[in-house]
Design a protein around this motif. Structure first.
Motif, PDB file in Angstrom:
ATOM      1  N   THR A   4      52.747  48.300  38.138  1.00  0.00           N
ATOM      2  CA  THR A   4      51.755  48.921  38.998  1.00  0.00           C
ATOM      3  C   THR A   4      50.624  49.465  38.144  1.00  0.00           C
ATOM      4  O   THR A   4      50.852  50.048  37.096  1.00  0.00           O
ATOM      5  CB  THR A   4      52.382  50.068  39.811  1.00  0.00           C
ATOM      6  N   GLY A   5      49.404  49.238  38.622  1.00  0.00           N
ATOM      7  CA  GLY A   5      48.236  49.753  37.925  1.00  0.00           C
ATOM      8  C   GLY A   5      47.244  50.314  38.912  1.00  0.00           C
ATOM      9  O   GLY A   5      47.414  50.190  40.121  1.00  0.00           O
ATOM     10  N   GLU A   6      46.228  50.949  38.373  1.00  0.00           N
ATOM     11  CA  GLU A   6      45.171  51.505  39.209  1.00  0.00           C
ATOM     12  C   GLU A   6      43.847  50.846  38.849  1.00  0.00           C
ATOM     13  O   GLU A   6      43.605  50.513  37.690  1.00  0.00           O
ATOM     14  CB  GLU A   6      45.035  53.012  38.982  1.00  0.00           C
ATOM     15  N   PHE A   7      43.013  50.679  39.865  1.00  0.00           N
ATOM     16  CA  PHE A   7      41.648  50.216  39.660  1.00  0.00           C
ATOM     17  C   PHE A   7      40.747  51.270  40.275  1.00  0.00           C
ATOM     18  O   PHE A   7      40.912  51.631  41.442  1.00  0.00           O
ATOM     19  CB  PHE A   7      41.411  48.862  40.329  1.00  0.00           C
ATOM     20  N   HIS A   8      39.797  51.781  39.497  1.00  0.00           N
ATOM     21  CA  HIS A   8      38.888  52.821  39.978  1.00  0.00           C
ATOM     22  C   HIS A   8      37.536  52.217  40.345  1.00  0.00           C
ATOM     23  O   HIS A   8      36.931  51.515  39.544  1.00  0.00           O
ATOM     24  CB  HIS A   8      38.726  53.904  38.908  1.00  0.00           C
ATOM     25  N   LEU A   9      37.093  52.516  41.567  1.00  0.00           N
ATOM     26  CA  LEU A   9      35.813  51.986  42.051  1.00  0.00           C
ATOM     27  C   LEU A   9      34.615  52.645  41.365  1.00  0.00           C
ATOM     28  O   LEU A   9      33.517  52.103  41.388  1.00  0.00           O
ATOM     29  CB  LEU A   9      35.710  52.171  43.566  1.00  0.00           C
ATOM     30  N   ASP A  10      34.819  53.802  40.772  1.00  0.00           N
ATOM     31  CA  ASP A  10      33.755  54.506  40.034  1.00  0.00           C
ATOM     32  C   ASP A  10      32.468  54.635  40.838  1.00  0.00           C
ATOM     33  O   ASP A  10      31.392  54.245  40.392  1.00  0.00           O
ATOM     34  CB  ASP A  10      33.473  53.820  38.690  1.00  0.00           C
ATOM     35  N   GLY A  11      32.592  55.168  42.037  1.00  0.00           N
ATOM     36  CA  GLY A  11      31.419  55.439  42.863  1.00  0.00           C
ATOM     37  C   GLY A  11      30.980  54.290  43.748  1.00  0.00           C
ATOM     38  O   GLY A  11      30.154  54.478  44.636  1.00  0.00           O
ATOM     39  N   GLN A  12      31.506  53.098  43.519  1.00  0.00           N
ATOM     40  CA  GLN A  12      31.160  51.969  44.386  1.00  0.00           C
ATOM     41  C   GLN A  12      31.967  52.072  45.679  1.00  0.00           C
ATOM     42  O   GLN A  12      33.054  52.634  45.708  1.00  0.00           O
ATOM     43  CB  GLN A  12      31.460  50.647  43.694  1.00  0.00           C
ATOM     44  N   GLU A  13      31.424  51.499  46.741  1.00  0.00           N
ATOM     45  CA  GLU A  13      32.093  51.540  48.038  1.00  0.00           C
ATOM     46  C   GLU A  13      33.257  50.560  48.098  1.00  0.00           C
ATOM     47  O   GLU A  13      34.268  50.827  48.738  1.00  0.00           O
ATOM     48  CB  GLU A  13      31.075  51.214  49.139  1.00  0.00           C
ATOM     49  N   HIS A  14      33.122  49.408  47.425  1.00  0.00           N
ATOM     50  CA  HIS A  14      34.155  48.376  47.487  1.00  0.00           C
ATOM     51  C   HIS A  14      34.025  47.425  46.288  1.00  0.00           C
ATOM     52  O   HIS A  14      33.056  47.485  45.550  1.00  0.00           O
ATOM     53  CB  HIS A  14      34.048  47.579  48.792  1.00  0.00           C
ATOM     54  N   VAL A  15      35.019  46.573  46.154  1.00  0.00           N
ATOM     55  CA  VAL A  15      34.993  45.485  45.187  1.00  0.00           C
ATOM     56  C   VAL A  15      35.511  44.250  45.918  1.00  0.00           C
ATOM     57  O   VAL A  15      36.377  44.369  46.798  1.00  0.00           O
ATOM     58  CB  VAL A  15      35.844  45.801  43.931  1.00  0.00           C
ATOM     59  N   LEU A  16      34.976  43.091  45.613  1.00  0.00           N
ATOM     60  CA  LEU A  16      35.452  41.871  46.257  1.00  0.00           C
ATOM     61  C   LEU A  16      36.817  41.495  45.679  1.00  0.00           C
ATOM     62  O   LEU A  16      37.072  41.667  44.481  1.00  0.00           O
ATOM     63  CB  LEU A  16      34.469  40.731  46.046  1.00  0.00           C
ATOM     64  N   LEU A  17      37.688  40.993  46.527  1.00  0.00           N
ATOM     65  CA  LEU A  17      39.040  40.640  46.105  1.00  0.00           C
ATOM     66  C   LEU A  17      39.021  39.708  44.902  1.00  0.00           C
ATOM     67  O   LEU A  17      39.736  39.928  43.923  1.00  0.00           O
ATOM     68  CB  LEU A  17      39.799  40.000  47.278  1.00  0.00           C
TER      69      LEU A  17
END
Length: 73
Positions: A4-17
């Protein structure tokens, strides 16, 4: 065993899959990401997702193989 890991959007609303899979190191190219997604090997919140342009937002969980990614704000 699932990692398990984490991905941080860092202020962005979303990221594409498709982009998330590349950034997380689960594939090297967009083409590889596309194949994983279209082959039904990727789930978002436990549901198979076949749209590579799916917008992934904070609070969602993406799983590919034995890797689980929790998306954080």
């Amino acid at each position: 065993m699932t990692s398990t890991g984490e991905f941080h959007l860092d202020g962005q609303e979303h990221v594409l899959l498709q982009s998330l899979l590349q950034i997380a190191g689960l594939c090297d190219t967009g083409g590889e990401a596309k194949l994983l997604i279209l082959d039904g090997q990727v789930t978002v919140d436990g549901e198979v997702e076949t749209r590579r342009g799916k917008k992934i937002r904070a609070g969602q969980r993406v799983t590919c193989g034995d890797v689980d990614i929790e998306v954080m704000p």
